[in-house]
Design a protein around this motif. Sequence first.
Motif, PDB file in Angstrom:
ATOM      1  N   UNK A   1      16.123  12.932  50.965  1.00 43.57           N
ATOM      2  CA  UNK A   1      15.451  11.772  51.093  1.00 43.57           C
ATOM      3  C   UNK A   1      14.392  11.837  52.351  1.00 43.57           C
ATOM      4  N   UNK A   2      12.960  11.512  52.403  1.00 38.60           N
ATOM      5  CA  UNK A   2      12.497  11.611  53.686  1.00 38.60           C
ATOM      6  C   UNK A   2      11.690  10.078  53.715  1.00 38.60           C
ATOM      7  N   UNK A   3      11.917   9.339  54.629  1.00 38.41           N
ATOM      8  CA  UNK A   3      11.599   8.225  54.869  1.00 38.41           C
ATOM      9  C   UNK A   3      10.781   8.162  55.713  1.00 38.41           C
ATOM     10  N   UNK A   4       9.164   7.561  55.544  1.00 39.12           N
ATOM     11  CA  UNK A   4       8.052   7.771  56.698  1.00 39.12           C
ATOM     12  C   UNK A   4       7.801   6.605  56.887  1.00 39.12           C
ATOM     13  N   UNK A   5       7.400   6.294  58.512  1.00 32.85           N
ATOM     14  CA  UNK A   5       6.543   5.153  58.813  1.00 32.85           C
ATOM     15  C   UNK A   5       5.174   5.190  58.284  1.00 32.85           C
ATOM     16  N   UNK A   6       4.603   4.053  58.704  1.00 28.76           N
ATOM     17  CA  UNK A   6       3.124   3.713  58.055  1.00 28.76           C
ATOM     18  C   UNK A   6       2.051   4.665  58.651  1.00 28.76           C
ATOM     19  N   UNK A   7       2.230   5.401  59.547  1.00 27.68           N
ATOM     20  CA  UNK A   7       1.174   6.352  60.196  1.00 27.68           C
ATOM     21  C   UNK A   7       1.319   7.645  59.640  1.00 27.68           C
ATOM     22  N   UNK A   8       2.278   7.841  58.707  1.00 32.48           N
ATOM     23  CA  UNK A   8       2.600   9.177  58.208  1.00 32.48           C
ATOM     24  C   UNK A   8       2.042   9.140  56.760  1.00 32.48           C
ATOM     25  N   UNK A   9       1.531  10.353  56.420  1.00 34.26           N
ATOM     26  CA  UNK A   9       0.800  10.599  55.173  1.00 34.26           C
ATOM     27  C   UNK A   9       1.785  10.970  54.102  1.00 34.26           C
TER      28      UNK A   9
END
Length: 511
Positions: A430-438
């Motif tokens: 699972x890759x969790x991304x912050x708001x700036x990541x597409x």
Amino acid sequence: MNAPAEAQVIVVGAGPVGQSAALLLARWGIQVLVLDRRAGRDSTGSKSICQQRDVLDIWAAAGAGRIAEEGLAWTTARTYYRDRELLSWSFEREGPLPACVNISQTRTEQILDEAIAAQPLIEVRWDHEVTGLDQDPSGVTVRCGQRSLRASYALVCAGARAQRVRQALGVSFDGETFDDQFLICDIKADLPGWENERRFYFDPPWNPGRQVLIHPCPGGTFRIDWQIAPDFIPTKADILGKVGQIIGDRPYDLLWHSTYRFHSRIASRMRVGRVLLAGDSAHLVAPFGARGLNSGVPDAENAAWKLAFVLNGWAGEGLLESYHAERHAAARENLEVTAATMRFLAPRTVAERMRRRAVLEGGLVAEVDSGRFAEPFWYVDSPLTTPEPTRPFGGRPPKGALCVPAPGVILPDVGVPGGRLREFCRDGFLVLLGDMCDSSLFAQVLGKVITAPLAVRGLAEIDGTGSLAERLGAGPDEAWLIRPDSHIAAIIPHAGPDSVAAAVRRVLGEQ
């Protein structure tokens, strides 16, 4: 010429560690054969009762969430010296699952058996004692008397009596056995105020010079452990008298009793070629702190996802060596923690006895050791973990507290809209991304270079309130790579798909 394979993995031992391993392997689509030397399931005695939050999470993923539902969630641990309370502590609450439940091992095994019966990829064969084991480049042959069974891999969860298998593998099991023995019994009684508390007594009037531990269990039952002299053989009259000294003249039923001695041992290897050792087959610890079954089940999960990744062609066989690296380190830590506890509970030297007396009589609360409760091992030094200097491991948290997220630490199991965060973790990476990541760009690029199952989710997609990112302390340009066992493999600032792909390859043992 080898016989046809009976299964992809043979699990030796149908106790809770073997049951958990079988269910977790089947969850990945692996065909499993479980062997046990007994004629059938034991049906009496509480045995291992304290099940920690992260183990409850594993069982929920394996289809046995009823263990958490049926268990008694105790909240407070009280420690006494003679007739006065020294200290108490409570678990830090997080997420929907309780921090710990008490439930008898007998009932736990029944629930796991029900889940196994509903899983067509698992077959259980009783009355199959393993008498020999051989392996070659293509698989493992397990002998049960005149019967020979074949699989690609074997996972040994046969408990402390797996000596024959360890010898066949050339694995030593060094350690020691403590002289003092313990009497344990299950009673059913009405004890108001004791229903949600664990009570530990040093040198109580009704067991002078030794300890007593009392745990509440479901259905108005209680588990009592007495430390007793090495040569004492208790009669039923002795047991009834001891119970009466604790609970007074209240009526009660004596349901079960037994005696045992503690062992502190560890296998020299937990992986030998195509054979892995798990649970008590690989390590034995004193039970104070409940680090036995609560370390055996994570062994099973660690082994299961790695065996599944190899068998499904998502990783090379070299990934299996990380099983030994990670779980042997976990076993060594458990031995260190429990050995320190036993030096305090059962001092062997004059200096140890004097120190313990000074601590207890002086009320030196910080030095009282009645057992540090089980917690997940943190894979901060694992070859699979990508370190991040801005996110160092903060060390062991205070008793009952949660660990600050960092590479190698298990992901907090926080509640999110519709469930728990870790429910997103069990189907692969699972890759969790912050708001700036597409998210769509990461998914597109990673899908082209990674064959293992992988999901990409924005933190705001899981929880639009922002509270999840705040709880994790996740930055808007960060990517968090989570392993299939919910441990954080990497936290990558200024993340791009290539840096995440490199961290995935490291988890797969390719770097």
